[in-house]
Design a protein around this motif. Structure first.
Motif, mmCIF file in Angstrom:
data_model
loop_
_atom_site.group_PDB
_atom_site.id
_atom_site.type_symbol
_atom_site.label_atom_id
_atom_site.label_comp_id
_atom_site.label_asym_id
_atom_site.label_seq_id
_atom_site.Cartn_x
_atom_site.Cartn_y
_atom_site.Cartn_z
ATOM 1 N N ALA A 98 0.835 -1.086 0.025
ATOM 2 C CA ALA A 98 0.185 -0.437 0.023
ATOM 3 C C ALA A 98 0.678 1.711 -0.142
ATOM 4 C CB ALA A 98 -0.955 -0.245 1.265
ATOM 5 N N PHE A 108 2.709 6.428 7.178
ATOM 6 C CA PHE A 108 1.644 5.340 6.905
ATOM 7 C C PHE A 108 0.112 5.810 7.626
ATOM 8 C CE2 PHE A 108 -0.793 1.996 9.247
ATOM 9 C CZ PHE A 108 -1.461 0.895 8.039
ATOM 10 N N CYS A 112 -2.986 7.571 5.444
ATOM 11 C CA CYS A 112 -3.928 6.281 6.036
ATOM 12 C C CYS A 112 -5.078 7.629 6.346
ATOM 13 C CB CYS A 112 -4.428 5.926 7.154
ATOM 14 S SG CYS A 112 -3.756 4.013 6.586
ATOM 15 N N TYR A 113 -4.789 8.877 7.159
ATOM 16 C CA TYR A 113 -5.412 9.632 7.643
ATOM 17 C C TYR A 113 -5.041 11.782 7.668
ATOM 18 C CZ TYR A 113 -6.369 4.814 10.445
ATOM 19 O OH TYR A 113 -7.031 3.786 10.791
ATOM 20 N N GLY A 383 -5.548 0.655 9.956
ATOM 21 C CA GLY A 383 -5.707 2.193 8.256
ATOM 22 C C GLY A 383 -5.455 1.670 6.533
ATOM 23 N N LEU A 384 -5.482 0.214 6.974
ATOM 24 C CA LEU A 384 -5.961 -0.194 5.288
ATOM 25 C C LEU A 384 -6.717 -1.157 5.505
ATOM 26 C CD1 LEU A 384 -2.388 -2.485 5.502
ATOM 27 C CD2 LEU A 384 -3.364 -0.094 4.575
ATOM 28 N N TRP A 385 -8.160 -0.591 6.504
ATOM 29 C CA TRP A 385 -9.383 -0.667 6.331
ATOM 30 C C TRP A 385 -9.959 0.601 5.551
ATOM 31 C CZ3 TRP A 385 -13.596 -0.093 10.444
ATOM 32 C CH2 TRP A 385 -15.140 -1.304 10.238
ATOM 33 N N ARG A 386 -10.268 -0.269 4.793
ATOM 34 C CA ARG A 386 -11.234 0.825 3.635
ATOM 35 C C ARG A 386 -12.435 1.913 4.290
ATOM 36 N NH1 ARG A 386 -10.096 -0.317 -1.881
ATOM 37 N NH2 ARG A 386 -11.977 0.655 -2.562
ATOM 38 N N HIS A 457 -8.927 10.015 2.479
ATOM 39 C CA HIS A 457 -7.741 10.020 3.152
ATOM 40 C C HIS A 457 -6.846 8.650 2.938
ATOM 41 C CE1 HIS A 457 -6.590 14.176 3.656
ATOM 42 N NE2 HIS A 457 -7.700 14.544 4.283
ATOM 43 N N ASN A 458 -7.766 7.402 3.537
ATOM 44 C CA ASN A 458 -7.291 5.740 3.331
ATOM 45 C C ASN A 458 -6.837 6.104 2.239
ATOM 46 O OD1 ASN A 458 -7.666 3.183 1.965
ATOM 47 N ND2 ASN A 458 -8.516 3.369 4.978
ATOM 48 N N VAL A 459 -5.222 4.848 2.705
ATOM 49 C CA VAL A 459 -4.494 4.572 1.678
ATOM 50 C C VAL A 459 -4.956 3.567 0.755
ATOM 51 C CG1 VAL A 459 -3.503 2.594 2.886
ATOM 52 C CG2 VAL A 459 -1.882 3.296 2.028
ATOM 53 N N GLU A 460 -5.232 3.368 0.646
ATOM 54 C CA GLU A 460 -6.538 2.424 -0.415
ATOM 55 C C GLU A 460 -6.541 3.317 -1.436
ATOM 56 O OE1 GLU A 460 -5.578 -0.937 -0.931
ATOM 57 O OE2 GLU A 460 -5.241 -1.821 0.143
#
Length: 463
Positions: A98, A108, A112-113, A383-386, A457-460
């Motif tokens: 990711a 990270f 994510c945020y 944070g990796l959760w969509r 802002h999610n990393v995915e």
């Protein structure tokens, strides 16, 4: 004899410096300085996880837990010490996928945020690692005073400046190179010193029994240590750097399992020395320090290897922490960014050295830092959760702080009592604040994420 001891300690530090500077990075980029990206094999990572995770704390805490609480709590401590490596070994490939150009837990969090959460996570991580640094340098000063006539301040300053020299100039590659040699050295010294220590035990009485608390209490202490150590070490930036330093995801996974397995073995062996000391009826000292109590009055051929072991343990953890702190504040790829990372590391070491020279107890600070990490570790890793959002992460973190106070508040009837319990008076680890922090932070994060939907802002969503 202080001159001989000083010479041998100095020789060990010079060897570590030579190894570190020989492996210094050649590219001159900030990225190579803080990540050594895609360069490390599984065996190198395993030894590095072991060496960077070990510290002088293993000569104090595991023997004392083994002597007074017993094997169940000791196993919890060993698993808690190794679990962060396993979590990053399992979770790291997803992070690498990711965020392929990432450098730190702070980056990270930002991916994510957003920037606000990045700054908060970086602050918590630096606070934790600063406590760790102060604790390690304080410990080497205390060990020096116990085992030799060398001034403790001399060893504290020498270790701090030596590690600073090769990490500031050599970056993560220098730390990884010294870790490999330090890991083998500390394994050999631990085996030798532990064997001699057990040889000096009094004869075991016929009614000798394993030290242990009631099973419920032992399990409570074990679970507390697993949560506290795991949550805190997941904010150890030195471990996160190794996620991107690995050649590939397979090397990261194998290295994490190798480092974790060796860590469990080392903690159990050194804790077993404490259990054997308690079973034998030997005097454990006042305050109790089972490992060092068994070395009391020992000849120099025993105490000197023990002191070199302590120096090796401290340098292996301190250099990792120093470079980890630098990487948290690193941004950009120009020469100015590289120099900024170096000078920030130097500047942060000044108050750490000052605190270490005071000889203070940092156990309570460690517990508070562990609790801060436990309150926000789940929102960060989600944070990796969509569906996660910055609001869900911040709300979960704040709820974690409330959850830490809640058990004492409910049981004693006042907010102040809850806050006092969460500050660990008497430096005694208790389960309630950690469980409250973890459960409430997780519940609120998941609930808010489900209510708010997919984030911006999610990393995915940014790939």
């Amino acid at each position: 004899m202080p001159y001989l001891t000083s010479a041998i300690i100095g020789a060990a530090l010079c060897c570590f410096t030579y190894l570190g500077l020989r492996a210094r990075f050649g590219g001159g980029s900030l990225d190579d300085y803080v990540t050594a990206r895609n360069s490390q094999t599984a065996s190198t990572l395993g030894l590095s996880f072991l060496a960077s995770g070990m510290g002088a704390w293993i000569l104090f805490a595991p023997p004392e837990i083994g002597a007074f609480v017993g094997p169940v709590a000791l196993l919890g401590y060993a698993l808690g010490s190794a679990l962060p490596f396993i979590v990053l070994g399992l979770y790291g490939p997803k992070i690498r996928q990711a965020l392929p150009e990432g450098r730190s837990i702070a980056e990270f969090a930002q991916a994510c945020y957003g920037t606000g959460v990045r700054r908060f996570v970086a602050l918590i991580s630096v606070a934790y690692m600063g406590c760790f640094l102060a604790a390690e340098l304080t410990a080497i000063g205390a060990i020096t005073a116990l085992l030799s006539d060398v001034p403790p301040a001399l060893v504290i300053i020498s270790v701090a400046l030596t590690t600073l020299l090769y990490t500031v100039l050599g970056g993560l590659r220098a730390s990884l190179a010294t870790d490999r040699w330090q890991a083998w050295l500390l394994l050999a010294l631990l085996l030798a010193v532990a064997s001699v220590t057990l040889w000096r035990l009094p004869a075991m009485p016929n009614n000798a029994a394993l030290p242990s608390l009631p099973m419920g209490s032992s399990l409570s202490v074990a679970l507390t240590l697993v949560i506290a150590v795991t949550a805190a070490n997941l904010f150890h930036q030195g471990y996160w750097q190794r996620v991107w330093a690995a050649k590939d995801s397979a090397s990261l996974g194998k290295g994490a399992w190798l480092g974790g397995g060796m860590t469990v073995l080392v903690v159990m062996v050194i804790g077993g020395v404490g259990m054997m000391a308690a079973m034998s009826g030997a005097s454990l000292g006042d305050p109790p320090m089972p490992f060092f109590a068994l070395l009391s009055g020992a000849p120099i051929w025993i105490t000197l290897p023990a002191l070199v072991l302590a120096v090796t343990l401290v340098t292996s953890s301190v250099d990792t922490l120093q470079n980890g702190i630098a990487s948290l504040w690193a941004s950009g790829d120009d020469a100015g960014a590289l120099n900024k990372a170096r000078w920030i590391t130097v500047a942060l070491m000044v108050p750490v050295i000052v605190i270490a020279l005071q000889g203070l107890s940092v156990l309570r600070l460690f517990l508070i830092a562990d609790l801060l990490c436990a309150a926000i570790v789940v929102p960060v890793l989600l944070g990796l959760w969509r569906r996660m959002t910055p609001l869900a992460a911040v709300s979960g973190g704040l709820a974690g702080f409330v959850g830490a106070v809640l058990p004492g508040w409910v049981s004693q009837g006042s907010v102040m009592a809850g806050m006092t319990a969460a500050s660990f008076p008497g430096s005694i680890p208790t389960l309630g604040p950690f469980v409250g922090a973890l459960l409430l932070s997780t519940a609120v994060s998941v609930l808010m994420a489900c209510l708010r939907g997919r984030p911006a802002h999610n990393v995915e969503s940014r790939r």
